[in-house]
Design a protein around this motif. Sequence first.
Motif, PDB file in Angstrom:
ATOM      1  N   ASP A 145       0.840  -1.189   0.000  1.00  0.00           N
ATOM      2  CA  ASP A 145       0.000   0.000   0.000  1.00  0.00           C
ATOM      3  C   ASP A 145       0.877   1.242   0.000  1.00  0.00           C
ATOM      4  N   CYS A 146       0.534   2.207  -0.853  1.00  0.00           N
ATOM      5  CA  CYS A 146       1.291   3.455  -0.976  1.00  0.00           C
ATOM      6  C   CYS A 146       0.475   4.606  -0.402  1.00  0.00           C
ATOM      7  N   TYR A 147       1.123   5.484   0.342  1.00  0.00           N
ATOM      8  CA  TYR A 147       0.426   6.555   1.061  1.00  0.00           C
ATOM      9  C   TYR A 147       0.803   7.957   0.586  1.00  0.00           C
ATOM     10  N   ILE A 148       1.639   8.063  -0.437  1.00  0.00           N
ATOM     11  CA  ILE A 148       2.096   9.360  -0.942  1.00  0.00           C
ATOM     12  C   ILE A 148       1.883   9.400  -2.447  1.00  0.00           C
ATOM     13  N   ASP A 149       1.510  10.549  -2.976  1.00  0.00           N
ATOM     14  CA  ASP A 149       1.316  10.699  -4.419  1.00  0.00           C
ATOM     15  C   ASP A 149       2.680  10.912  -5.081  1.00  0.00           C
ATOM     16  N   TYR A 150       3.464   9.854  -5.115  1.00  0.00           N
ATOM     17  CA  TYR A 150       4.800   9.959  -5.695  1.00  0.00           C
ATOM     18  C   TYR A 150       4.795  10.388  -7.169  1.00  0.00           C
ATOM     19  N   PRO A 151       3.905   9.848  -8.010  1.00  0.00           N
ATOM     20  CA  PRO A 151       3.932  10.268  -9.420  1.00  0.00           C
ATOM     21  C   PRO A 151       3.825  11.777  -9.605  1.00  0.00           C
ATOM     22  N   ALA A 152       2.938  12.407  -8.838  1.00  0.00           N
ATOM     23  CA  ALA A 152       2.779  13.857  -8.954  1.00  0.00           C
ATOM     24  C   ALA A 152       4.017  14.585  -8.451  1.00  0.00           C
ATOM     25  N   GLU A 153       4.557  14.141  -7.317  1.00  0.00           N
ATOM     26  CA  GLU A 153       5.721  14.806  -6.724  1.00  0.00           C
ATOM     27  C   GLU A 153       6.957  14.646  -7.610  1.00  0.00           C
ATOM     28  N   ILE A 154       7.161  13.440  -8.109  1.00  0.00           N
ATOM     29  CA  ILE A 154       8.343  13.170  -8.931  1.00  0.00           C
ATOM     30  C   ILE A 154       8.276  13.927 -10.251  1.00  0.00           C
ATOM     31  N   ARG A 155       7.095  13.926 -10.877  1.00  0.00           N
ATOM     32  CA  ARG A 155       6.924  14.663 -12.128  1.00  0.00           C
ATOM     33  C   ARG A 155       7.137  16.164 -11.915  1.00  0.00           C
ATOM     34  N   ALA A 156       6.555  16.691 -10.847  1.00  0.00           N
ATOM     35  CA  ALA A 156       6.663  18.129 -10.589  1.00  0.00           C
ATOM     36  C   ALA A 156       8.103  18.563 -10.356  1.00  0.00           C
ATOM     37  N   LYS A 157       8.915  17.672  -9.771  1.00  0.00           N
ATOM     38  CA  LYS A 157      10.305  17.998  -9.474  1.00  0.00           C
ATOM     39  C   LYS A 157      11.255  17.624 -10.604  1.00  0.00           C
ATOM     40  N   GLY A 158      10.733  16.934 -11.624  1.00  0.00           N
ATOM     41  CA  GLY A 158      11.576  16.546 -12.749  1.00  0.00           C
ATOM     42  C   GLY A 158      12.640  15.533 -12.372  1.00  0.00           C
ATOM     43  N   LEU A 159      12.300  14.572 -11.516  1.00  0.00           N
ATOM     44  CA  LEU A 159      13.244  13.549 -11.073  1.00  0.00           C
ATOM     45  C   LEU A 159      13.030  12.239 -11.833  1.00  0.00           C
ATOM     46  N   ASN A 160      13.928  11.282 -11.617  1.00  0.00           N
ATOM     47  CA  ASN A 160      13.789   9.909 -12.123  1.00  0.00           C
ATOM     48  C   ASN A 160      13.675   9.829 -13.640  1.00  0.00           C
ATOM     49  N   GLY A 161      14.324  10.752 -14.328  1.00  0.00           N
ATOM     50  CA  GLY A 161      14.310  10.725 -15.778  1.00  0.00           C
ATOM     51  C   GLY A 161      13.081  11.359 -16.398  1.00  0.00           C
ATOM     52  N   LEU A 162      12.242  11.977 -15.580  1.00  0.00           N
ATOM     53  CA  LEU A 162      11.032  12.621 -16.084  1.00  0.00           C
ATOM     54  C   LEU A 162      11.247  14.117 -16.237  1.00  0.00           C
ATOM     55  N   GLN A 163      10.665  14.687 -17.252  1.00  0.00           N
ATOM     56  CA  GLN A 163      10.714  16.132 -17.443  1.00  0.00           C
ATOM     57  C   GLN A 163       9.728  16.797 -16.501  1.00  0.00           C
TER      58      GLN A 163
END
Length: 260
Positions: free
Chosen positions: A187-205
């Motif tokens: 179970d995941c409790y944090i909206d990681y996709p939104a946070e990671i995308r917004a910060k441009g991490l993990n190879g995402l723009q």
Amino acid sequence: MRERRMRGLDLSHWNSITPKRIRSAGFEFVIIKATEGVSFRDPSFDDMYIEVKSWNNCHPDNLIHLGCYHYLLATTIAEAKAEAEFFINSIKGLAFDMPVFVDVEQSEIFETGNAEEITRVFCETVEKAGYWAGFYTYYSEWFYSLEDRFTGWLACWSDEKPVNVDCGIWQFTSSWEIDGKCFDANDCYIDYPAEIRAKGLNGLQAFPADVNRDGEVNTADLVSEMKAISNGDSDSRFDVNGDGAVDTKDLIKIMKEVSK
């Protein structure tokens, strides 16, 4: 206590499942084993990565969010750095909208008495390379201090989440059955996709104005943002300008992006 946002599986060459079956079984993310030590690349990693990416390209409204992990063998700081570099090089050029993790469970690591620092050095090395770093382990006395710094993925197989650990992901069973096979369920409790995308991490723009996460900024994002403002939604993905509030300022920022 954080509320669950989504449920997912962690996978390696020991278990296989198609993206279609992942979604039909009710799971929304996967974390795939990528590497181990300083030379082992999981033989199923590339295929599973490609399959999930292909699924997402064809099913933008039914995504499987994707992360990966490295299985740690290091018992010294120098070895931790070497394994982190191998991991980074192995996933270079790929993109993940879930964190990338180090799996810390080998008894030899804990027997050093320095497991916390070894884990910290690995995560710091990965973080410096532009990734959202996290660590996986079963309950330990140092979970708290590292969870304050990196994403914690806790393995604690039970019917109820431990009340004294506010982890980002909780692995609650190793025996979730799908078509006669057993999987680890999380179970995941944090909206990681939104946070990671917004910060441009993990190879995402960095693409904060894409609030509906369909891969482009258009009028659909304006509609989503207006609904969020109207409903009083405080989800971080709608805080486009990063000022801590979801309001008309975010709407204006999206309008500027759409009109470019």
